[in-house]
Design a protein around this motif. Sequence first.
Motif, PDB file in Angstrom:
ATOM      1  N   THR A 195       0.819  -1.210   0.000  1.00 33.72           N
ATOM      2  CA  THR A 195       0.000   0.000   0.000  1.00 33.72           C
ATOM      3  C   THR A 195       0.859   1.269   0.000  1.00 33.72           C
ATOM      4  O   THR A 195       0.333   2.375  -0.080  1.00 33.72           O
ATOM      5  N   ARG A 234      -3.277  -4.386  -4.602  1.00 32.52           N
ATOM      6  CA  ARG A 234      -3.981  -3.182  -4.143  1.00 32.52           C
ATOM      7  C   ARG A 234      -5.471  -3.255  -4.458  1.00 32.52           C
ATOM      8  O   ARG A 234      -6.318  -2.915  -3.620  1.00 32.52           O
ATOM      9  N   VAL A 256      -5.321   1.995  -0.130  1.00 33.12           N
ATOM     10  CA  VAL A 256      -4.675   0.876  -0.821  1.00 33.12           C
ATOM     11  C   VAL A 256      -3.455   1.310  -1.639  1.00 33.12           C
ATOM     12  O   VAL A 256      -2.822   0.472  -2.294  1.00 33.12           O
TER      13      VAL A 256
END
Length: 284
Positions: A195, A234, A256
Amino acid sequence: MRKFDIYDGKSVAVERQERYRGKDEREHTHEFVELVYTTKGNFTHYINGKSYAVSRGDLLFINYGEVHSFTVESEEAEFYNFSVKPEFVSENIIDSESINDIFLIFLPEGTEELNSRHTSCAHFIGEERVEIERLAEKMCRELESEARTCRSFILNAYMRLIFAKLIRALLEDVGDERPNLLTDEVLRYIDANFTSPVTATSLAEHCFYNPAYLGRVFKTVYGKGLKEYLREKRLSLAMELLDSTSLSIDEICSRVGYTSKALFYKNFKELYGKAPGEFRKDNS
Protein backbone atom coordinates in the motif's frame (compact mmCIF):
# COMPACT_ATOMS: atom_id res chain seq x y z
CA MET A 1 -9.12 -40.58 14.56
CA ARG A 2 -9.86 -36.91 13.82
CA LYS A 3 -13.40 -35.99 12.90
CA PHE A 4 -14.23 -34.10 9.74
CA ASP A 5 -13.82 -30.52 10.94
CA ILE A 6 -15.79 -28.37 8.52
CA TYR A 7 -19.26 -26.93 8.50
CA ASP A 8 -22.22 -29.31 8.46
CA GLY A 9 -23.36 -30.04 4.95
CA LYS A 10 -20.18 -28.70 3.34
CA SER A 11 -17.78 -30.87 1.37
CA VAL A 12 -14.82 -28.49 1.31
CA ALA A 13 -13.15 -26.17 3.80
CA VAL A 14 -9.88 -24.26 4.01
CA GLU A 15 -8.17 -22.56 6.92
CA ARG A 16 -4.98 -20.55 7.16
CA GLN A 17 -2.95 -21.52 10.22
CA GLU A 18 0.13 -20.13 11.94
CA ARG A 19 2.55 -22.36 13.80
CA TYR A 20 5.66 -21.70 15.87
CA ARG A 21 8.64 -23.85 16.71
CA GLY A 22 7.55 -26.53 19.17
CA LYS A 23 3.87 -26.39 18.11
CA ASP A 24 3.99 -29.71 16.31
CA GLU A 25 1.18 -32.02 15.27
CA ARG A 26 1.10 -35.55 16.69
CA GLU A 27 0.31 -38.63 14.63
CA HIS A 28 -3.30 -38.85 13.55
CA THR A 29 -5.45 -40.15 10.72
CA HIS A 30 -8.26 -38.51 8.76
CA GLU A 31 -11.76 -39.43 7.76
CA PHE A 32 -11.28 -36.99 4.90
CA VAL A 33 -8.72 -36.04 2.27
CA GLU A 34 -6.36 -33.28 3.36
CA LEU A 35 -4.18 -30.94 1.34
CA VAL A 36 -1.55 -28.83 3.12
CA TYR A 37 0.03 -25.91 1.29
CA THR A 38 2.98 -24.13 2.96
CA THR A 39 3.13 -20.35 2.59
CA LYS A 40 5.88 -19.45 5.07
CA GLY A 41 8.65 -21.16 7.01
CA ASN A 42 9.67 -24.80 7.06
CA PHE A 43 8.00 -28.01 8.20
CA THR A 44 8.81 -31.70 8.18
CA HIS A 45 5.69 -33.74 7.48
CA TYR A 46 5.44 -37.49 7.99
CA ILE A 47 2.92 -39.42 5.90
CA ASN A 48 2.76 -43.17 6.49
CA GLY A 49 6.26 -42.97 7.92
CA LYS A 50 7.80 -41.13 4.94
CA SER A 51 9.22 -37.67 5.65
CA TYR A 52 8.82 -34.51 3.55
CA ALA A 53 10.80 -31.33 4.20
CA VAL A 54 8.54 -28.57 2.88
CA SER A 55 8.63 -24.80 2.47
CA ARG A 56 6.71 -22.21 0.50
CA GLY A 57 5.23 -23.59 -2.70
CA ASP A 58 4.94 -27.20 -1.48
CA LEU A 59 1.50 -28.82 -1.57
CA LEU A 60 1.03 -32.12 0.27
CA PHE A 61 -1.65 -34.69 -0.47
CA ILE A 62 -2.80 -36.78 2.53
CA ASN A 63 -5.37 -39.43 1.75
CA TYR A 64 -8.02 -40.48 4.24
CA GLY A 65 -6.71 -43.20 6.54
CA GLU A 66 -3.06 -42.23 6.08
CA VAL A 67 -1.04 -41.61 9.26
CA HIS A 68 0.14 -38.01 9.38
CA SER A 69 2.17 -35.78 11.70
CA PHE A 70 4.50 -32.80 11.34
CA THR A 71 7.15 -30.78 13.15
CA VAL A 72 7.73 -27.02 12.78
CA GLU A 73 11.34 -26.38 11.76
CA SER A 74 11.37 -22.54 11.78
CA GLU A 75 10.51 -19.92 14.37
CA GLU A 76 7.35 -18.92 12.50
CA ALA A 77 5.50 -20.83 9.80
CA GLU A 78 2.15 -20.68 8.01
CA PHE A 79 0.10 -22.99 5.85
CA TYR A 80 -3.32 -23.45 4.26
CA ASN A 81 -5.13 -26.59 5.36
CA PHE A 82 -7.76 -27.91 2.93
CA SER A 83 -10.26 -30.50 4.22
CA VAL A 84 -12.15 -32.41 1.54
CA LYS A 85 -14.79 -35.09 2.01
CA PRO A 86 -14.05 -38.26 -0.01
CA GLU A 87 -17.38 -38.04 -1.78
CA PHE A 88 -16.38 -34.62 -3.17
CA VAL A 89 -13.49 -36.28 -4.96
CA SER A 90 -15.63 -39.03 -6.43
CA GLU A 91 -18.39 -36.62 -7.49
CA ASN A 92 -16.27 -33.70 -8.72
CA ILE A 93 -12.79 -34.90 -9.62
CA ILE A 94 -13.13 -38.38 -11.07
CA ASP A 95 -14.49 -38.65 -14.60
CA SER A 96 -14.02 -41.00 -17.54
CA GLU A 97 -10.93 -39.15 -18.75
CA SER A 98 -9.16 -38.88 -15.40
CA ILE A 99 -10.10 -42.09 -13.60
CA ASN A 100 -6.84 -43.93 -14.37
CA ASP A 101 -4.68 -40.99 -13.26
CA ILE A 102 -6.77 -40.43 -10.14
CA PHE A 103 -6.47 -44.10 -9.24
CA LEU A 104 -2.68 -43.84 -9.27
CA ILE A 105 -2.77 -40.76 -7.06
CA PHE A 106 -5.04 -42.39 -4.51
CA LEU A 107 -2.95 -45.54 -4.15
CA PRO A 108 -1.06 -45.29 -0.84
CA GLU A 109 2.69 -44.84 -0.92
CA GLY A 110 4.84 -47.90 -0.52
CA THR A 111 2.35 -50.41 -1.90
CA GLU A 112 3.46 -53.16 -4.25
CA GLU A 113 1.00 -52.37 -7.02
CA LEU A 114 2.46 -51.37 -10.36
CA ASN A 115 2.82 -47.58 -10.73
CA SER A 116 1.73 -46.86 -7.14
CA ARG A 117 2.04 -43.30 -5.90
CA HIS A 118 5.65 -42.59 -5.03
CA THR A 119 5.31 -39.07 -3.63
CA SER A 120 2.73 -37.01 -1.75
CA CYS A 121 4.32 -33.63 -2.46
CA ALA A 122 4.02 -31.27 -5.42
CA HIS A 123 6.13 -28.13 -5.69
CA PHE A 124 4.90 -24.91 -7.34
CA ILE A 125 6.82 -21.81 -8.38
CA GLY A 126 6.10 -18.74 -10.46
CA GLU A 127 2.64 -18.14 -11.85
CA GLU A 128 1.36 -21.52 -10.65
CA ARG A 129 2.36 -20.73 -7.08
CA VAL A 130 0.77 -17.28 -7.19
CA GLU A 131 -2.45 -18.83 -8.53
CA ILE A 132 -2.58 -21.54 -5.84
CA GLU A 133 -2.19 -18.91 -3.13
CA ARG A 134 -4.77 -16.63 -4.72
CA LEU A 135 -7.28 -19.50 -4.91
CA ALA A 136 -6.67 -20.40 -1.25
CA GLU A 137 -7.14 -16.77 -0.20
CA LYS A 138 -10.38 -16.52 -2.16
CA MET A 139 -11.68 -19.73 -0.56
CA CYS A 140 -10.97 -18.34 2.91
CA ARG A 141 -12.89 -15.17 2.08
CA GLU A 142 -15.84 -17.20 0.82
CA LEU A 143 -15.95 -19.21 4.06
CA GLU A 144 -15.72 -16.07 6.19
CA SER A 145 -18.66 -14.43 4.43
CA GLU A 146 -22.18 -14.86 5.79
CA ALA A 147 -24.57 -16.81 3.55
CA ARG A 148 -23.05 -15.47 0.35
CA THR A 149 -24.89 -16.42 -2.83
CA CYS A 150 -23.52 -19.59 -4.52
CA ARG A 151 -20.83 -19.96 -1.85
CA SER A 152 -20.70 -23.78 -2.00
CA PHE A 153 -20.60 -23.72 -5.80
CA ILE A 154 -17.69 -21.26 -5.79
CA LEU A 155 -15.77 -23.21 -3.12
CA ASN A 156 -16.17 -26.47 -5.00
CA ALA A 157 -15.02 -24.87 -8.26
CA TYR A 158 -11.87 -23.46 -6.63
CA MET A 159 -11.16 -26.80 -4.93
CA ARG A 160 -11.54 -28.73 -8.17
CA LEU A 161 -9.01 -26.42 -9.83
CA ILE A 162 -6.49 -26.88 -6.99
CA PHE A 163 -6.92 -30.65 -7.20
CA ALA A 164 -6.36 -30.55 -10.95
CA LYS A 165 -3.12 -28.62 -10.51
CA LEU A 166 -1.97 -31.02 -7.79
CA ILE A 167 -2.71 -34.12 -9.88
CA ARG A 168 -0.95 -32.68 -12.92
CA ALA A 169 2.12 -31.80 -10.85
CA LEU A 170 2.27 -35.23 -9.18
CA LEU A 171 1.92 -37.06 -12.49
CA GLU A 172 4.43 -34.89 -14.33
CA ASP A 173 6.79 -35.13 -11.34
CA VAL A 174 8.61 -31.92 -12.19
CA GLY A 175 9.07 -30.93 -8.55
CA ASP A 176 12.48 -29.66 -7.48
CA GLU A 177 14.00 -29.71 -10.96
CA ARG A 178 12.57 -26.23 -11.56
CA PRO A 179 14.90 -23.45 -10.34
CA ASN A 180 13.94 -21.11 -7.53
CA LEU A 181 15.43 -17.82 -8.75
CA LEU A 182 14.20 -15.46 -6.03
CA THR A 183 13.89 -15.84 -2.28
CA ASP A 184 10.55 -15.67 -0.48
CA GLU A 185 11.70 -12.40 1.12
CA VAL A 186 10.69 -10.62 -2.09
CA LEU A 187 6.98 -11.42 -1.75
CA ARG A 188 7.06 -11.02 2.04
CA TYR A 189 8.32 -7.46 1.60
CA ILE A 190 5.68 -6.70 -1.03
CA ASP A 191 2.89 -8.19 1.08
CA ALA A 192 3.92 -5.97 4.02
CA ASN A 193 4.38 -2.77 2.00
CA PHE A 194 2.19 -2.93 -1.12
CA THR A 195 0.00 0.00 0.00
CA SER A 196 3.13 2.20 0.00
CA PRO A 197 5.23 3.13 -3.05
CA VAL A 198 7.19 0.01 -4.04
CA THR A 199 9.53 0.04 -7.02
CA ALA A 200 11.96 -2.48 -8.45
CA THR A 201 14.76 -0.31 -7.06
CA SER A 202 13.42 -0.10 -3.49
CA LEU A 203 12.54 -3.80 -3.52
CA ALA A 204 15.99 -4.75 -4.84
CA GLU A 205 17.70 -2.65 -2.18
CA HIS A 206 15.71 -4.29 0.60
CA CYS A 207 16.17 -7.85 -0.69
CA PHE A 208 19.78 -7.40 -1.91
CA TYR A 209 19.21 -7.95 -5.63
CA ASN A 210 20.39 -6.03 -8.64
CA PRO A 211 17.35 -3.95 -9.75
CA ALA A 212 17.73 -4.93 -13.41
CA TYR A 213 17.96 -8.62 -12.50
CA LEU A 214 14.97 -8.39 -10.16
CA GLY A 215 12.78 -6.67 -12.75
CA ARG A 216 13.69 -9.23 -15.40
CA VAL A 217 13.34 -12.35 -13.26
CA PHE A 218 10.24 -11.35 -11.25
CA LYS A 219 7.92 -12.06 -14.17
CA THR A 220 9.60 -15.40 -14.86
CA VAL A 221 9.21 -16.57 -11.26
CA TYR A 222 5.81 -15.08 -10.37
CA GLY A 223 4.10 -15.10 -13.75
CA LYS A 224 3.59 -11.34 -14.00
CA GLY A 225 5.54 -8.10 -13.79
CA LEU A 226 6.08 -6.27 -10.51
CA LYS A 227 3.71 -3.42 -11.46
CA GLU A 228 0.93 -5.84 -12.39
CA TYR A 229 1.44 -7.86 -9.21
CA LEU A 230 1.28 -4.71 -7.05
CA ARG A 231 -1.80 -3.46 -8.89
CA GLU A 232 -3.65 -6.73 -8.28
CA LYS A 233 -2.69 -6.75 -4.59
CA ARG A 234 -3.98 -3.18 -4.14
CA LEU A 235 -7.20 -3.79 -6.05
CA SER A 236 -7.85 -7.03 -4.16
CA LEU A 237 -7.63 -5.10 -0.89
CA ALA A 238 -9.86 -2.36 -2.33
CA MET A 239 -12.46 -4.98 -3.26
CA GLU A 240 -12.42 -6.35 0.31
CA LEU A 241 -12.80 -2.86 1.81
CA LEU A 242 -15.68 -2.02 -0.53
CA ASP A 243 -17.39 -5.27 0.45
CA SER A 244 -16.77 -5.19 4.20
CA THR A 245 -16.55 -1.53 5.30
CA SER A 246 -18.40 1.75 4.92
CA LEU A 247 -15.25 3.69 4.02
CA SER A 248 -15.69 6.19 1.19
CA ILE A 249 -14.26 5.26 -2.19
CA ASP A 250 -11.81 8.19 -1.95
CA GLU A 251 -10.58 6.87 1.42
CA ILE A 252 -10.24 3.34 0.06
CA CYS A 253 -8.36 4.64 -2.97
CA SER A 254 -5.83 6.34 -0.70
CA ARG A 255 -5.64 3.48 1.79
CA VAL A 256 -4.68 0.88 -0.82
CA GLY A 257 -1.87 3.03 -2.21
CA TYR A 258 -3.34 4.97 -5.14
CA THR A 259 -2.53 8.67 -5.50
CA SER A 260 -4.72 9.07 -8.60
CA LYS A 261 -8.46 8.47 -8.20
CA ALA A 262 -8.90 8.31 -11.98
CA LEU A 263 -6.25 5.59 -12.27
CA PHE A 264 -7.83 3.69 -9.39
CA TYR A 265 -11.24 3.71 -11.12
CA LYS A 266 -9.68 2.71 -14.45
CA ASN A 267 -7.65 -0.19 -13.00
CA PHE A 268 -10.52 -1.44 -10.83
CA LYS A 269 -12.94 -1.59 -13.75
CA GLU A 270 -10.37 -3.29 -15.99
CA LEU A 271 -9.80 -6.05 -13.41
CA TYR A 272 -13.31 -6.57 -12.03
CA GLY A 273 -15.50 -5.32 -14.88
CA LYS A 274 -17.27 -2.76 -12.69
CA ALA A 275 -16.54 0.66 -11.23
CA PRO A 276 -15.93 0.66 -7.45
CA GLY A 277 -19.31 2.24 -6.68
CA GLU A 278 -21.14 -0.23 -8.90
CA PHE A 279 -19.28 -3.14 -7.30
CA ARG A 280 -20.25 -1.97 -3.81
CA LYS A 281 -23.89 -1.51 -4.80
CA ASP A 282 -24.11 -4.98 -6.38
CA ASN A 283 -22.57 -6.64 -3.32
CA SER A 284 -24.44 -4.75 -0.62
